[in-house]
Design a protein around this motif. Structure first.
Motif, PDB file in Angstrom:
ATOM      1  N   UNK A 198       0.839  -1.209   0.000  1.00 17.34           N
ATOM      2  CA  UNK A 198       0.000   0.000   0.000  1.00 17.34           C
ATOM      3  C   UNK A 198       0.869   1.253   0.000  1.00 17.34           C
ATOM      4  N   UNK A 199       1.982   1.212   0.738  1.00 16.71           N
ATOM      5  CA  UNK A 199       2.871   2.374   0.787  1.00 16.71           C
ATOM      6  C   UNK A 199       3.566   2.583  -0.558  1.00 16.71           C
ATOM      7  N   UNK A 200       4.010   1.502  -1.184  1.00 17.79           N
ATOM      8  CA  UNK A 200       4.659   1.614  -2.489  1.00 17.79           C
ATOM      9  C   UNK A 200       3.662   2.153  -3.517  1.00 17.79           C
ATOM     10  N   UNK A 201       2.422   1.681  -3.440  1.00 19.62           N
ATOM     11  CA  UNK A 201       1.387   2.165  -4.356  1.00 19.62           C
ATOM     12  C   UNK A 201       1.098   3.640  -4.108  1.00 19.62           C
ATOM     13  N   UNK A 202       1.138   4.041  -2.840  1.00 21.91           N
ATOM     14  CA  UNK A 202       0.940   5.454  -2.513  1.00 21.91           C
ATOM     15  C   UNK A 202       2.016   6.297  -3.202  1.00 21.91           C
ATOM     16  N   UNK A 203       3.242   5.802  -3.187  1.00 20.07           N
ATOM     17  CA  UNK A 203       4.339   6.506  -3.846  1.00 20.07           C
ATOM     18  C   UNK A 203       4.138   6.597  -5.354  1.00 20.07           C
ATOM     19  N   UNK A 204       3.642   5.517  -5.929  1.00 19.98           N
ATOM     20  CA  UNK A 204       3.410   5.509  -7.381  1.00 19.98           C
ATOM     21  C   UNK A 204       2.289   6.480  -7.732  1.00 19.98           C
ATOM     22  N   UNK A 205       1.226   6.458  -6.949  1.00 22.43           N
ATOM     23  CA  UNK A 205       0.114   7.394  -7.164  1.00 22.43           C
ATOM     24  C   UNK A 205       0.614   8.829  -7.070  1.00 22.43           C
ATOM     25  N   UNK A 206       1.397   9.081  -6.023  1.00 24.58           N
ATOM     26  CA  UNK A 206       1.933  10.419  -5.806  1.00 24.58           C
ATOM     27  C   UNK A 206       2.831  10.832  -6.982  1.00 24.58           C
ATOM     28  N   UNK A 207       3.653   9.900  -7.450  1.00 22.00           N
ATOM     29  CA  UNK A 207       4.559  10.176  -8.569  1.00 22.00           C
ATOM     30  C   UNK A 207       3.765  10.525  -9.826  1.00 22.00           C
ATOM     31  N   UNK A 208       2.743   9.725 -10.122  1.00 18.93           N
ATOM     32  CA  UNK A 208       1.960   9.949 -11.340  1.00 18.93           C
ATOM     33  C   UNK A 208       1.291  11.325 -11.280  1.00 18.93           C
ATOM     34  N   UNK A 209       0.695  11.633 -10.137  1.00 24.56           N
ATOM     35  CA  UNK A 209      -0.043  12.904 -10.014  1.00 24.56           C
ATOM     36  C   UNK A 209       0.902  14.103 -10.142  1.00 24.56           C
ATOM     37  N   UNK A 210       2.044  14.060  -9.448  1.00 27.71           N
ATOM     38  CA  UNK A 210       2.974  15.199  -9.512  1.00 27.71           C
ATOM     39  C   UNK A 210       3.626  15.303 -10.881  1.00 27.71           C
ATOM     40  N   UNK A 211       4.029  14.159 -11.423  1.00 28.55           N
ATOM     41  CA  UNK A 211       4.693  14.198 -12.734  1.00 28.55           C
ATOM     42  C   UNK A 211       3.721  14.631 -13.817  1.00 28.55           C
ATOM     43  N   UNK A 212       2.450  14.308 -13.654  1.00 31.30           N
ATOM     44  CA  UNK A 212       1.452  14.772 -14.620  1.00 31.30           C
ATOM     45  C   UNK A 212       1.390  16.293 -14.596  1.00 31.30           C
ATOM     46  N   UNK A 213       1.367  16.860 -13.380  1.00 33.38           N
ATOM     47  CA  UNK A 213       1.352  18.331 -13.234  1.00 33.38           C
ATOM     48  C   UNK A 213       2.577  18.953 -13.886  1.00 33.38           C
ATOM     49  N   UNK A 214       3.713  18.288 -13.756  1.00 32.37           N
ATOM     50  CA  UNK A 214       4.965  18.843 -14.283  1.00 32.37           C
ATOM     51  C   UNK A 214       5.193  18.498 -15.748  1.00 32.37           C
ATOM     52  N   UNK A 215       4.270  17.739 -16.334  1.00 32.16           N
ATOM     53  CA  UNK A 215       4.421  17.346 -17.735  1.00 32.16           C
ATOM     54  C   UNK A 215       5.415  16.217 -17.943  1.00 32.16           C
ATOM     55  N   UNK A 216       5.737  15.508 -16.861  1.00 32.23           N
ATOM     56  CA  UNK A 216       6.738  14.436 -16.974  1.00 32.23           C
ATOM     57  C   UNK A 216       6.089  13.056 -17.120  1.00 32.23           C
TER      58      UNK A 216
END
Lengths: 315, 397
Positions: free
Chosen positions: A78-96
């Motif tokens: 669950x923690x690793x998935x939280x990190x992946x979710x967080x990564x996708x959301x932030x990188x989407x904002x940054x265009x990455x």
């Protein structure tokens, strides 16, 4: 539950869980994996806790996963998935992040959910990550050889709760994992069984849709032929009997409202339609030692649980 | 004329920062995407500062307030696997709780960067500084720096991202808990645009992307496991070259560089103290001055990179001395050499056929005060021919 699939021919055709994995013949969890990946589709990242499905599907240099997949450890999916979710959301904002909307799905067994993974599951639910957490429940630590977990039912034989002269199987009742998850006030949580595929597929679809709002949870019953000790051609039958005897009720928690699903709703409406629990227990080696009195005790627990759920559904 | 104009244009920003705040400023400059942390003393003020940056919109990152350090490391492992630039920090028991996942971060070859203001371990509980926590991570496959000033902490965190993303290994940047994490020094900050150029975004080939599904964290049978772990060892050993190159380029770009080992008056030294962290260039240097006034040709070797161990430098500097001492701020319990770094130094020398007598000094455990005079005494012990023993300095018996 949003009804996307009405009949068997509506279900997705594309396979994203390859055959040729190393799961046992008649493996219940493997059936669940096939339908989870099909229903979620290719824009999905799977985070798998250590367990049967991890060791049987990813034997290097081969893999059964046709979607991106990561296994980190036992207690932290669950923690690793939280990190992946967080990564996708932030990188989407940054265009990455250029893959668009991507499902993040945790797949963990009962040990990784009820026991060692409960803390990270709770943290992930509390923080509101956009993750679907799927518990496939085969009611023991199966890939290490059938040891009891918090998901093992009362009186069941396992290698760590043997049927001895003084103590006969597991002493404690199965932990109410749905209750624990619902207490986190998630948008959506539901139970499902590999015997009721259309119901399960619709719940997967619904849960994935609701992850836009926050974390969702699915508790899938996935019988294990070697662990439960029944012939491998009876896996789906075992799952079906679990539902039809009321042992594993099908219900969902949707934005605070509990709803019973068929056939559980019909069983609750008309108790005569519930099959005797004995039908679920009798062909399983793990329950072979039960006396009539013990079966009766378990049956009382099943009825009490159904009444409890009916009360929740009436609120 | 041009030179003057450039100087005016690039007016330096110098702030009074603790080493913890220096980390936060470096993380901001590195434009990280995901930060996952759980509070623990003396790390907490790092994340407090990062939280301010995120909440003020100065850093466009997602701060995950995880429920444990085990989850902190797990979350940044997940985020890094998805291709994000990540950061976490911890100390002491938190680092111990992460231990399992430290191996996974290096095994999955993820460029995670972590700050570790080092602290003592329970029991008895101590919130104070030593290096017991860091030394326990020795065999996890992480690149490990130990900085000795707030400026170096800032510079090293930025270097760490470049190194991690080049060699695909996680990096931790450590420094003294409290003695550095909570004391203020002037820190010259880099222009953030220049840092962005120094840390270009390059898409890693092996990340979780639906267009190109890969399986990470597979199950390896005995026919493959050994080879995969050997690759970590190879990458870690080979990273020393990259660490030095990045340090050089950083020096050319920003004007400050450190090397992997720093020395003080080692050119003609007969007696050397090997140390790390804040004491290594503060107390030890001052003690070397005092010892030299007393006629002892004293020098200092500061270990800046602990893993990979800079064997060739240690051999080079120690092969010419009459005797050396290693000051460890951790105990290698029940081991043959007293302190963990002493054991490394002794092994480095022995493996290269160098026979120099040495003393293993344990000091500063649980932040027991380390005085300059203590270091002077070490030089005197070396001069007096003491050798091959373990000294528990500052211990009340």
């Amino acid at each position: 539950m949003k009804v996307v699939y009405k009949a068997i021919w509506d279900l997705p055709v594309e396979e994203l869980f390859a055959s040729g994995h190393r799961a046992c013949a008649g493996c219940g969890p493997a059936i669940a994996m096939r339908w989870i990946t099909k229903t979620a589709g290719p824009n999905t990242i799977v985070v798998n806790a250590t367990g049967c499905m991890e060791v049987t599907t990813t034997q290097y240099p081969e893999t059964a996963w046709m979607v991106p997949y990561i296994h980190v450890a036992f207690e932290n999916s669950a923690a690793a998935a939280a990190g992946i979710d967080s990564a996708i959301r932030t990188m989407t904002k940054k265009g990455l992040w250029k893959s668009g909307k991507t499902n993040v799905i945790v797949i963990a067994g009962d040990g990784g959910t009820y026991d060692i993974g409960l803390q990270s599951l709770s943290g992930m639910l509390e923080r509101g990550h956009h993750v679907l957490y799927i518990l496939y429940d085969n009611e023991a630590y199966m890939n290490t050889g059938i040891q009891r977990s918090g998901g093992t039912p009362r009186f069941a034989w396992t290698t760590t709760t043997p049927v001895g002269k003084a103590i006969r199987g597991k002493i404690q009742a199965k932990k109410d994992i749905m209750g624990i998850v619902m207490a986190h006030r998630v948008p959506y949580a539901a139970t499902a069984s590999i015997s009721n595929i259309i119901d399960m597929a619709n719940k997967i679809k619904t849960a994935l849709e609701y992850t836009e709002e926050g974390p969702t949870f699915l508790h899938i019953l996935a019988p294990c032929p070697p662990g439960w000790r029944f012939p491998e051609e009876r896996t789906v039958e075992a799952a079906r009997l679990a539902v039809e005897t009321g042992y594993f009720p099908l219900y969902e928690y949707d934005h605070g409202k509990v709803r019973l699903n068929p056939p559980t709703s019909a069983i609750v409406a008309d108790p005569k339609r519930r099959k005797p629990l004995r039908e679920f227990l009798k062909f399983q080696g793990r329950f072979a030692h039960l006396t009539d009195a013990e079966i009766e005790e378990l049956e009382k627990e099943v009825v009490a649980n159904l009444n409890y759920l009916a009360k929740l559904a009436s609120l | 004329m041009t030179a003057v104009a450039t100087q005016i244009q690039k007016a330096k920003t110098v702030l009074a920062l603790t080493s913890n705040y220096a980390v936060a400023y470096a993380v901001k400059a590195a434009d990280v995407d995901v930060v996952a942390v759980y509070p623990i003393t003396p790390q907490t003020t790092i994340v407090e500062k990062i939280a301010e940056f995120v909440d003020d919109g100065e850093l466009n990152a997602d701060l995950i307030h995880v429920e444990s350090e085990h989850s902190a490391m797990s979350a940044v492992v997940g985020a890094a696997a998805a291709g994000a630039r990540v950061f976490t920090a911890t100390s002491s028991q938190g680092l111990e709780l992460m231990h399992e996942v430290l191996h996974i971060a290096s095994g999955l070859r993820l460029p995670v960067v972590m700050a570790v203001p080092a602290r003592a371990l329970s029991a008895p509980i101590s919130i104070h500084g030593d290096y017991s926590d860091l030394m326990n991570t020795r065999d996890t496959g992480w690149i490990t720096y130990i900085a000795s000033s707030a400026q170096e902490v800032y510079d090293t965190v930025i270097q760490a991202y470049r190194v991690a993303e080049s060699v695909l290994l996680p990096v931790m940047v450590s420094y003294d808990g409290f003695l550095m994490s909570h004391t203020t020094e002037p820190v010259e900050l880099n222009d953030e645009e220049e840092v962005k150029r120094f840390l270009p975004r390059r898409e890693r080939p092996n990340v979780l992307r639906p267009e190109k599904p890969i399986t990470m964290g597979a199950f390896a049978m005995p026919d493959w496991y050994y080879e995969i772990k050997y690759q970590v060892q190879e990458a870690l050993q080979g990273s020393l070259k990259t660490i030095e190159e990045v340090d050089e380029e950083y020096g050319r770009t920003f004007g400050r560089r450190y090397g992997v080992v720093q020395t003080y008056k080692m050119e003609d030294a007969d007696y050397a103290i090997v140390a790390y962290g804040g004491a290594s260039f503060g107390n030890a240097r001052e003690a070397a001055e005092i010892a030299r006034e007393k006629g002892i040709k004293a020098g200092v070797i500061r270990l800046r990179v602990f893993r990979p161990f800079p064997t060739s430098y240690i051999v080079k500097y120690l092969s010419g001395v009459k005797a050396f001492a290693v000051v460890d701020r951790a105990i290698a319990f029940g081991g043959p050499g007293g302190g963990p770094v002493f054991t490394d130094v002794a092994t480095a020398l022995w493996m290269n056929g160098i026979d120099v007598p040495g003393i293993s000094v344990i000091h500063g455990i649980g932040q027991r005060s380390m005085y300059v005079e203590d270091f002077v005494k070490i030089y005197e012990m070396l001069r007096d021919g003491e050798k091959n023993k373990v000294v528990y300095m500052g211990l009340r018996l």
